[in-house]
Motif scaffolding. Structure first.
Motif, PDB file in Angstrom:
ATOM      1  N   VAL A 276       0.816  -1.205   0.000  1.00 19.13           N
ATOM      2  CA  VAL A 276       0.000   0.000   0.000  1.00 19.13           C
ATOM      3  C   VAL A 276       0.855   1.262   0.000  1.00 19.13           C
ATOM      4  N   SER A 277       1.867   1.275   0.867  1.00 20.95           N
ATOM      5  CA  SER A 277       2.668   2.493   1.049  1.00 20.95           C
ATOM      6  C   SER A 277       3.816   2.603   0.056  1.00 20.95           C
ATOM      7  N   GLY A 278       4.260   1.465  -0.484  1.00 27.46           N
ATOM      8  CA  GLY A 278       5.404   1.475  -1.385  1.00 27.46           C
ATOM      9  C   GLY A 278       6.741   1.585  -0.685  1.00 27.46           C
ATOM     10  N   ARG A 279       6.764   1.371   0.635  1.00 24.53           N
ATOM     11  CA  ARG A 279       8.022   1.481   1.378  1.00 24.53           C
ATOM     12  C   ARG A 279       8.066   0.411   2.478  1.00 24.53           C
ATOM     13  N   VAL A 280       9.271   0.160   2.957  1.00 26.32           N
ATOM     14  CA  VAL A 280       9.502  -0.748   4.077  1.00 26.32           C
ATOM     15  C   VAL A 280       9.757   0.079   5.325  1.00 26.32           C
ATOM     16  N   GLU A 281       9.073  -0.240   6.417  1.00 24.74           N
ATOM     17  CA  GLU A 281       9.291   0.454   7.685  1.00 24.74           C
ATOM     18  C   GLU A 281       9.748  -0.552   8.738  1.00 24.74           C
ATOM     19  N   SER A 282      10.706  -0.115   9.537  1.00 23.04           N
ATOM     20  CA  SER A 282      11.223  -0.943  10.629  1.00 23.04           C
ATOM     21  C   SER A 282      11.323  -0.107  11.897  1.00 23.04           C
ATOM     22  N   PRO A 283      11.064  -0.707  13.064  1.00 20.37           N
ATOM     23  CA  PRO A 283      11.219   0.031  14.320  1.00 20.37           C
ATOM     24  C   PRO A 283      12.696   0.296  14.600  1.00 20.37           C
ATOM     25  N   VAL A 284      12.965   1.456  15.171  1.00 21.22           N
ATOM     26  CA  VAL A 284      14.331   1.828  15.521  1.00 21.22           C
ATOM     27  C   VAL A 284      14.570   1.694  17.022  1.00 21.22           C
ATOM     28  N   GLY A 285      13.608   2.139  17.833  1.00 20.29           N
ATOM     29  CA  GLY A 285      13.781   2.074  19.283  1.00 20.29           C
ATOM     30  C   GLY A 285      12.615   2.712  19.991  1.00 20.29           C
ATOM     31  N   PHE A 286      12.701   2.735  21.314  1.00 21.07           N
ATOM     32  CA  PHE A 286      11.650   3.297  22.164  1.00 21.07           C
ATOM     33  C   PHE A 286      12.210   4.431  23.008  1.00 21.07           C
ATOM     34  N   SER A 287      11.347   5.399  23.319  1.00 21.07           N
ATOM     35  CA  SER A 287      11.720   6.438  24.252  1.00 21.07           C
ATOM     36  C   SER A 287      11.804   5.847  25.665  1.00 21.07           C
ATOM     37  N   ASP A 288      12.347   6.588  26.604  1.00 14.33           N
ATOM     38  CA  ASP A 288      12.544   6.067  27.958  1.00 14.33           C
ATOM     39  C   ASP A 288      11.242   5.612  28.610  1.00 14.33           C
TER      40      ASP A 288
END
Length: 213
Positions: free
Chosen positions: A198-210
């Motif tokens: 749908v979006s045409g891109r790959v998304e991956s999580p980077v990290g979480f805030s404290d």
């Protein structure tokens, strides 16, 4: 007080635990020909988790076997926690002998901040063609595993927050299009965040805030 290092040998790769004060090797580990230690993590100050790869046939690079093997500073021998050697009781292990529940491969491993007893692993059955993975909490001493998340999409890798809660999963179906899912906590349902179709891109999580938000 100690550090660990891989040790390249002629036809395999071993591992050594070395005391920093005098550079003495106090524990070491290796398997047979064509077996390689390719990754390791300290679970705590005494317990090391080792992951193994094996060279098969004419393949140039060793392939991960899905095993997690534990080693304790100053002790002789190792204990297979996950993988086919744990299932069969190999390398002198008493953990999970004869249990089909242990016939899984560990794909990824994440430490849980502040928890020296457990880690989160992504597992998949050796025997199934379709790669439906699970996130499991692994006791690094007993080898006991508890499922904490099931994959919302085939081939999922899981990502944990700062408390070791599985919050993201990313995988793909037969079309090889990446799908990213999120959930708020262990009891919440997975929600689709991104679909490459749908979006045409790959998304991956980077990290979480404290605060894990």
């Amino acid at each position: 007080e100690h550090f660990a290092a891989t040790v390249p040998l002629e036809d395999k790769t071993g591992l050594a635990i070395i005391r920093r004060s005098d550079s003495k090797v106090i524990s070491s580990f290796s398997l047979g020909k064509d077996n390689h230690v390719y990754d390791f993590d300290w679970a705590n100050k005494e317990r090391l988790l080792i992951r193994v790869a094996q060279k098969f046939g004419m393949l140039e690079q060793p392939q991960a076997t899905g095993e997690v093997i534990a080693m304790t500073i100053g002790e002789k021998g190792v204990e297979p926690l996950v993988g086919y050697r744990a299932s069969s009781g190999g390398v002198g292990s008493r953990i999970g002998q004869g249990s089909s529940k242990n016939n899984v491969a560990a794909i990824t491993l994440d430490r849980i901040p502040g928890d020296e007893r457990n880690v989160i692993i992504t597992t998949a059955p050796y025997s199934e063609d379709e790669l439906w993975t699970r996130a499991e909490r692994l006791d690094v001493y007993t080898g006991k595993r508890e499922t904490v998340a099931r994959a919302p999409v085939k081939g999922s890798n899981f990502f944990t927050d700062n408390k070791g809660v599985v919050r993201f999963a990313r995988g793909s179906e037969y079309d090889n299009a990446s799908k990213l899912y999120h959930r708020d906590n262990d009891d919440a349902e997975w929600k689709l965040v991104n679909d490459e179709n749908v979006s045409g891109r790959v998304e991956s999580p980077v990290g979480f805030s404290d605060d894990n938000r």
